[in-house]
Design an enzyme around this catalytic site. Structure first.
Site, mmCIF file in Angstrom:
data_model
loop_
_atom_site.group_PDB
_atom_site.id
_atom_site.type_symbol
_atom_site.label_atom_id
_atom_site.label_comp_id
_atom_site.label_asym_id
_atom_site.label_seq_id
_atom_site.Cartn_x
_atom_site.Cartn_y
_atom_site.Cartn_z
ATOM 1 N N TRP A 102 0.822 -1.214 0.000
ATOM 2 C CA TRP A 102 0.000 0.000 0.000
ATOM 3 C C TRP A 102 0.854 1.261 0.000
ATOM 4 O O TRP A 102 0.557 2.216 -0.710
ATOM 5 C CB TRP A 102 -0.996 -0.013 1.160
ATOM 6 C CG TRP A 102 -2.086 -1.006 0.883
ATOM 7 C CD1 TRP A 102 -2.334 -2.160 1.562
ATOM 8 C CD2 TRP A 102 -3.038 -0.969 -0.194
ATOM 9 N NE1 TRP A 102 -3.377 -2.841 0.977
ATOM 10 C CE2 TRP A 102 -3.835 -2.133 -0.091
ATOM 11 C CE3 TRP A 102 -3.300 -0.073 -1.231
ATOM 12 C CZ2 TRP A 102 -4.871 -2.419 -0.990
ATOM 13 C CZ3 TRP A 102 -4.335 -0.358 -2.130
ATOM 14 C CH2 TRP A 102 -5.095 -1.512 -2.001
ATOM 15 N N ASP A 169 -1.395 6.946 6.057
ATOM 16 C CA ASP A 169 -2.541 6.169 5.577
ATOM 17 C C ASP A 169 -2.879 5.197 6.709
ATOM 18 O O ASP A 169 -2.152 4.240 6.950
ATOM 19 C CB ASP A 169 -2.147 5.413 4.296
ATOM 20 C CG ASP A 169 -3.234 4.436 3.837
ATOM 21 O OD1 ASP A 169 -4.286 4.339 4.493
ATOM 22 O OD2 ASP A 169 -3.018 3.768 2.793
ATOM 23 N N LYS A 193 -12.975 -0.594 6.955
ATOM 24 C CA LYS A 193 -12.381 -1.612 7.829
ATOM 25 C C LYS A 193 -12.856 -1.374 9.259
ATOM 26 O O LYS A 193 -13.598 -2.180 9.807
ATOM 27 C CB LYS A 193 -10.859 -1.604 7.737
ATOM 28 C CG LYS A 193 -10.370 -2.049 6.350
ATOM 29 C CD LYS A 193 -9.316 -1.141 5.859
ATOM 30 C CE LYS A 193 -8.930 -1.253 4.405
ATOM 31 N NZ LYS A 193 -9.099 -2.446 3.660
#
Ligand code: PMP
Length: 357
Positions: A102, A169, A193
């Site tokens: 990511w 992030d 999430k």
């Protein structure tokens, strides 16, 4: 009705009381005669939902007054572009720490908007210590991914980037534990999430970082414009904000972040302790960098993967298959995963090992 234990990495399991309340209010939200989905985002009903969600998030994370909370769209992948569009213009360059898939994606996307320096690169099984980073004081910000959802490596410490703002992030570990927001210039994350359904992106940004957007930044993705309009420059993802508000309320009722942090540590310890004792399964992440949210593991014999997943499914445990890029298994155990879910998984893993080990 049977609910499964859902180990999805996201969109992920939501707390059952939240889903029940949403179901109850589906046709008529609190006597309004409307579903939240049918409300104008500028009407008093939705404005109150929006304000409450924001106030709860501020309270849970202890967000200081000089930070704006923005409820946006575009997801964390959208933010990979939106962050540099808004922040890189101050000096034209930024530092990126690459710890997995990511953060690598974030780094690559940022290259379209300015000069990107890679401050450190991990091998996927660890977070490089800050002593091994090369930071440039001329950078507009330093970007990290606080939890690599695919690799299962997590920062359990906060980097010290001095006067250069730290950008994180936090898609897959926001609200899983306490953090000191004042150590960050900007925090972002997709909701799907630990916060709610997909469609909502949360951005927490320090006031002084607003107002530096590149001239080509779309207005809807300009933090300053969104901040001035209380995230209502365009229509925000109203229903996702409503569900996130219910999740925040649920989290507060659980005892807030101090309590959920303990709960999450207990769940993760149960699973990692078993993985460490077993020679049939393995997790290769350095102990001190293991993610408490996403636990990737492999079976000794890959040929058993399909049978492992099928047996789990039969026992009501789903979405345990690892990310397509790495294979193996991954158990995502976000806030809404009860301890019983992890206990059931470990019991099944033991049973499977006894049968095939
Ligand atoms: N960053 C992280 C850490 C993620 O886990 C994800 C999604 N799994 C993303 C970014 C991308 O999010 P989205 O697809 O919502 O843009």
């Amino acid at each position: 009705m049977t609910r499964v234990f859902n180990f999805s990495s996201g969109p992920a399991a939501l707390p059952e009381p939240v889903l029940r309340q949403a179901a109850q209010e589906m046709l008529d939200w609190q006597g309004s005669g409307m579903s939240v989905m049918e409300m104008s985002h500028r009407g008093k009903e939705f404005m109150s939902i929006h304000a409450e969600a924001q106030a709860l998030l501020r309270e849970l994370l202890g967000i200081p007054a000089n930070y704006k909370v923005l409820f946006m769209q575009g997801g964390a992948i959208g933010e990979n572009a939106i962050v540099p569009m808004n922040l890189i213009g101050r000096t034209g360059q930024a530092d990126y720490v690459v710890t997995g898939d990511w953060s690598r994606k974030s780094m690559k996307e940022a290259q379209r908007y300015g000069k990107v320096l890679v401050a450190a690169t991990g091998d996927g099984s660890e977070i490089p210590p800050q002593s091994a980073w090369t930071l440039d004081p001329r950078s507009s910000y330093v970007h990290i991914c606080s939890n690599e959802t695919i690799g299962g490596v997590e920062f359990h410490w906060t980097p010290d980037t001095g006067a250069v703002p730290l950008v994180a992030d936090m898609s897959s570990n926001i609200l899983s534990r306490r953090i000191d927001v004042s150590r960050y210039g900007l925090i972002y994350g997709g909701a799907q999430k630990n916060m709610g359904p997909s469609g909502l992106t949360v951005v927490i940004v320090r006031d002084d970082l607003l107002g530096h957007a590149l001239a080509t930044t779309p207005s809807a993705f300009n933090y300053q414009i969104q901040a001035e309009n209380d995230s209502m420059f365009n229509t925000p993802p109203t229903y996702a904000i409503y569900i996130a508000g219910l999740v925040f309320k649920w989290l507060k009722a659980q005892g807030g972040l101090a309590a959920i942090e303990q709960h999450n540590a207990r769940k993760a310890a149960l699973l990692y302790d078993y993985l460490d004792r077993s020679s049939f399964y393995r997790n290769t992440v350095a102990r001190e960098d293991r993610s408490l949210m996403n636990v990737p593991f492999r079976l000794r014999d890959e040929a058993l993967d399909a049978s492992f997943l099928e047996g789990a499914q039969q026992r009501g445990m789903v979405q345990l298959k690892g990310h397509r890029s790495v294979g193996g298994m991954r158990a995502s155990i976000y806030n809404a995963m009860p301890l019983e879910g992890v206990q059931a998984l470990v019991a099944y893993m033991q049973e499977f090992e006894a049968r095939h080990g």
